[in-house]
Design an enzyme around this catalytic site. Structure first.
Site, PDB file in Angstrom:
ATOM      1  N   GLU A 274      65.159 -49.087  37.176  1.00 30.81           N
ATOM      2  CA  GLU A 274      64.721 -47.942  37.976  1.00 30.81           C
ATOM      3  C   GLU A 274      63.787 -48.502  39.040  1.00 30.81           C
ATOM      4  OE1 GLU A 274      62.809 -44.715  35.881  1.00 30.81           O
ATOM      5  OE2 GLU A 274      62.512 -43.618  37.768  1.00 30.81           O
TER       6      GLU A 274
ATOM      7  N   ARG B  14      63.068 -55.190  22.468  1.00 26.60           N
ATOM      8  CA  ARG B  14      62.316 -55.444  23.706  1.00 26.60           C
ATOM      9  C   ARG B  14      61.509 -56.719  23.576  1.00 26.60           C
ATOM     10  NH1 ARG B  14      61.717 -50.582  26.573  1.00 26.60           N
ATOM     11  NH2 ARG B  14      60.099 -51.410  27.925  1.00 26.60           N
TER      12      ARG B  14
ATOM     13  N   LYS C   5      55.231 -49.923  32.635  1.00 28.26           N
ATOM     14  CA  LYS C   5      55.118 -49.822  34.095  1.00 28.26           C
ATOM     15  C   LYS C   5      53.975 -48.902  34.489  1.00 28.26           C
ATOM     16  CE  LYS C   5      59.858 -50.383  35.515  1.00 28.26           C
ATOM     17  NZ  LYS C   5      60.999 -49.585  35.974  1.00 28.26           N
TER      18      LYS C   5
HETATM   19  P1  ATP Z   1      60.347 -47.132  32.681  1.00 28.48           P
HETATM   20  O1  ATP Z   1      61.639 -46.569  32.143  1.00 28.48           O
HETATM   21  O2  ATP Z   1      59.140 -46.801  31.915  1.00 28.48           O
HETATM   22  O3  ATP Z   1      60.193 -46.972  34.151  1.00 28.48           O
HETATM   23  P2  ATP Z   1      61.488 -49.630  31.918  1.00 28.48           P
HETATM   24  O4  ATP Z   1      60.679 -50.804  31.526  1.00 28.48           O
HETATM   25  O5  ATP Z   1      62.413 -49.014  30.963  1.00 28.48           O
HETATM   26  O6  ATP Z   1      60.425 -48.665  32.476  1.00 28.48           O
HETATM   27  P3  ATP Z   1      63.716 -49.892  33.710  1.00 28.48           P
HETATM   28  O7  ATP Z   1      63.701 -50.216  35.154  1.00 28.48           O
HETATM   29  O8  ATP Z   1      64.260 -48.592  33.296  1.00 28.48           O
HETATM   30  O9  ATP Z   1      62.239 -50.046  33.230  1.00 28.48           O
HETATM   31  O10 ATP Z   1      64.407 -51.063  32.903  1.00 28.48           O
HETATM   32  C1  ATP Z   1      65.606 -51.665  33.289  1.00 28.48           C
HETATM   33  C2  ATP Z   1      66.206 -52.370  32.113  1.00 28.48           C
HETATM   34  O11 ATP Z   1      65.313 -53.349  31.601  1.00 28.48           O
HETATM   35  C3  ATP Z   1      66.514 -51.425  30.976  1.00 28.48           C
HETATM   36  O12 ATP Z   1      67.819 -51.704  30.504  1.00 28.48           O
HETATM   37  C4  ATP Z   1      65.497 -51.748  29.931  1.00 28.48           C
HETATM   38  O13 ATP Z   1      66.012 -51.542  28.655  1.00 28.48           O
HETATM   39  C5  ATP Z   1      65.179 -53.216  30.216  1.00 28.48           C
HETATM   40  N1  ATP Z   1      63.819 -53.530  29.801  1.00 28.48           N
HETATM   41  C6  ATP Z   1      62.688 -52.963  30.233  1.00 28.48           C
HETATM   42  N2  ATP Z   1      61.611 -53.452  29.587  1.00 28.48           N
HETATM   43  C7  ATP Z   1      62.068 -54.392  28.728  1.00 28.48           C
HETATM   44  C8  ATP Z   1      61.463 -55.262  27.768  1.00 28.48           C
HETATM   45  N3  ATP Z   1      60.142 -55.271  27.579  1.00 28.48           N
HETATM   46  N4  ATP Z   1      62.254 -56.090  27.066  1.00 28.48           N
HETATM   47  C9  ATP Z   1      63.584 -56.099  27.261  1.00 28.48           C
HETATM   48  N5  ATP Z   1      64.216 -55.304  28.137  1.00 28.48           N
HETATM   49  C10 ATP Z   1      63.487 -54.451  28.868  1.00 28.48           C
HETATM   50 MG    MG Z   2      63.740 -47.123  31.806  1.00 28.33          MG
END
Ligand code: ATP
Ligand code: MG
Length: 571
Positions: A42, A276, A286
């Site tokens: 995102e 994760r 974030k």
């Molecule tokens: P948010 O949804 O709170 O904005 P997010 O960390 O989920 O934050 P995204 O941009 O939605 O951010 O994440 C993109 C991809 O990265 C998703 O598939 C998510 O599962 C993966 N991802 C995010 N954080 C982690 C992490 N700490 N470890 C492994 N994969 C991650």
């Molecule tokens: Mg997300």
């Protein structure tokens, strides 16, 4: 068991569980043997090392099985997204060393998603709810008690269709109504209790501007985008496990709409979840990273203390070290906290192969070679990297007046102090053996100068220069070096798992995470190094020029020390 079978089992064992599932699908001939993954950020912030774990998985699977991996910006919430984030995400993925096949945006599918939503309403699978968010939340029930149906649940289809149109007009009031899927208010999976699938937002979208006023929710966009694109394996993190039944259910609806329900082409993305990445002494959320930047607790998203990829790049981490670290921690079905010391070990390991060895003195004290001729100097050969002969050599200038580390001298040294102390010999790296003859102090008793005599026959590389001396010290020539600022970083948080701590995260920030050495000296050769070039300041650690650095004010970041300083403290 035959040798062949044995090898086969060995190979199976070394596969990650995701690779095993993918291989099972391939063996079954699913999707005609096609492998397609996606990385779906995102664009509401910068990528961090957690994202790198997902990137390595998504791109890695595609690479390994001759498939493709697309990038898809999950941009369904205009209130937090913008193009600055899009640009930096692209840059960070390239830096990590991955190439996407196509770039897609969930916002490209707004029209299709809208049509799907209309189909859902027409088929009696969705309705407009005019209750407040609070009312809807109150009616959700708990995992053990069923929810309460909304009074709008059975409203006429035509009414919902009309209101859905109204939701997408500038006049619609945010929060006045939502579109909900009509599923099962008693389902033990809370995501089935008539989830909200569309809401009103008037903030202009970074790509579609003010064209839309009603936006799909994540659960009504993500799986659908996977389906539209032909994703075969939709790999994500464990928190999406409870979303998976809804993901599959909505794909069933899509296939019903498309009339492909009974087609045996298996054209349906399969969601697979892994754990994760969480790192000790930092946060990955974030929201919290945004707060650190906005409140100036750090200098920006690329502050070298941040767990962001741009922060790590600026600090001097190599993309290979990050990838190696991720490989070493692996992919499982259990969330864990990963030790940042492992990441640092991976950085040291990789930089040892890459970094150019140079001399720099961080805490200088003058050393005068009393028997060296005044005004003279000579060029000494210095090996750039003993790990890689191809990196060649450079020269470092030696002269009468040098800088050495204050810590490398002791007036009254214990027997095992193999550095500089009166009466003892040490080697000056790439130069001569010198014997300390004394030191000068100011009126406060501080040492302001050390004196030594050199042995002209002991120059490195000279025949007969191999006399055994215990210590080798680094140095720079006072007239042939440049002053520099060196920034040393410590953990951003002082508790091991700030993400899981009940206290406000601001209270957990390490107040001493940045230490600036203002008066350092680096040899001329190091002064010309640019951000992106890996350096080792000999005997100290790995360093990299900072983007703030200029010819008139050199700035270097300490990437990581040569040894794990924290391991010593803990002992
Ligand atoms: P948010 O949804 O709170 O904005 P997010 O960390 O989920 O934050 P995204 O941009 O939605 O951010 O994440 C993109 C991809 O990265 C998703 O598939 C998510 O599962 C993966 N991802 C995010 N954080 C982690 C992490 N700490 N470890 C492994 N994969 C991650
Ligand atoms: Mg997300």
């Amino acid at each position: 068991m035959t040798v062949q079978e044995d090898n086969h089992t060995e190979e199976k064992k070394s596969l990650s569980f995701v690779e095993q599932l993918v291989e099972e699908d391939l063996a079954k001939g699913k999707n005609g043997g096609r492998i397609q993954t996606r990385f779906p950020p995102e664009p509401n912030g910068y990528l961090h090392i957690g994202h790198a774990k997902a990137i390595c998985m998504d791109f890695g699977i595609a690479e390994k099985y001759n498939g493709i991996c697309n990038l898809r910006f999950d941009d369904t919430n205009p209130s937090k997204e913008n193009n600055e984030y899009v640009e930096n995400i692209l840059n960070d993925i390239s830096w990590l060393g991955f190439k996407w096949e196509n770039i897609y945006y969930a916002s490209d599918y707004f029209e299709k998603l809208w049509d799907f939503a209309v189909w859902m309403i027409r088929e009696g699978h969705a309705y407009i709810d005019e209750q407040t968010a609070e009312q809807i939340a109150e009616q959700k029930g708990t995992p053990t008690t069923p929810g309460v149906a909304s009074p709008y649940r059975d409203r006429p289809i035509e009414e919902s269709l009309k209101l859905f149109e109204q939701m997408n007009t500038p006049e619609a009031v945010e929060g006045s109504m939502v579109l909900r899927a009509k599923l099962d208010m008693a389902n033990s999976n809370m995501h089935f209790r008539d989830p909200i699938i569309y809401r009103i937002i008037h903030i202009p979208h970074h790509r579609t501007g003010t064209k839309w006023h009603a936006y799909p929710m994540y659960d009504f966009a993500h799986g659908q985008s996977d389906y539209f694109e032909g994703v075969t394996h939709s790999i994500c993190t464990l928190e999406f496990v409870p979303h998976r039944p809804l993901y599959d259910h909505l794909i069933d609806f899509l296939k019903e709409m498309d009339g492909t329900s009974d087609v045996m082409d298996d054209n349906r993305p399969r969601q697979i979840e892994f754990n994760r990445l969480n790192l000790t002494y930092t946060v990955m959320s974030k929201r919290k990273l945004h707060a650190l930047v906005e409140e100036h607790a750090v200098s920006g998203w690329d502050d070298p203390r941040m767990p962001t990829l741009c922060g790590m790049r600026r600090r001097g981490y190599s993309p290979e070290s990050i990838r190696n670290f991720i490989k070493s921690i692996g992919y499982t079905k259990f969330d864990a906290l990963n030790d940042v010391a492992l990441l640092e070990a991976a950085v040291r390991d990789d930089l040892n192969k890459k970094a150019c060895r140079v001399s720099a003195v961080l805490n200088p004290v003058k050393l005068v070679i009393t028997n060296y001729p005044d005004g003279e100097s000579e060029e000494m050969e210095a090996i750039n990297n003993p790990e890689n002969e191809a990196d060649g050599t450079h020269t470092i200038t030696f002269s009468k007046n040098l800088w050495i580390e204050r810590d490398d001298f002791m007036e009254d040294a214990p027997r095992k102090f193999f550095r500089m102390t009166p009466g003892k010999e040490v080697r000056l790296k790439n130069a001569y053996i010198v014997k300390c003859t004394g030191c000068t102090k100011n009126e406060n008793g501080d040492i302001i100068e050390i004196q030594a005599e050199y042995d002209p026959q002991s120059k490195s590389g000279m025949e007969g220069a191999n006399r055994k001396v215990k210590g080798t010290l680094h140095w720079v020539s006072a007239d042939h070096c440049q002053q520099a600022e060196v920034r040393e970083y410590d953990r951003l948080f002082y508790v091991e798992n700030p993400g899981a701590d009940e206290r406000d995260f601001h209270e957990l920030l390490n107040p001493d995470s940045l230490h600036i050495f203002k008066n350092c000296y680096v040899e001329e050769y190091a002064a010309n190094k640019k951000p992106g070039e890996y350096l080792q300041f000999q005997r100290i650690g790995y360093f990299m020029a900072d983007p703030d650095s200029s010819a008139s004010h050199l700035v270097f970041n300490k990437t990581v020390g040569l040894k794990d300083a924290w391991a010593k403290v803990k002992k």
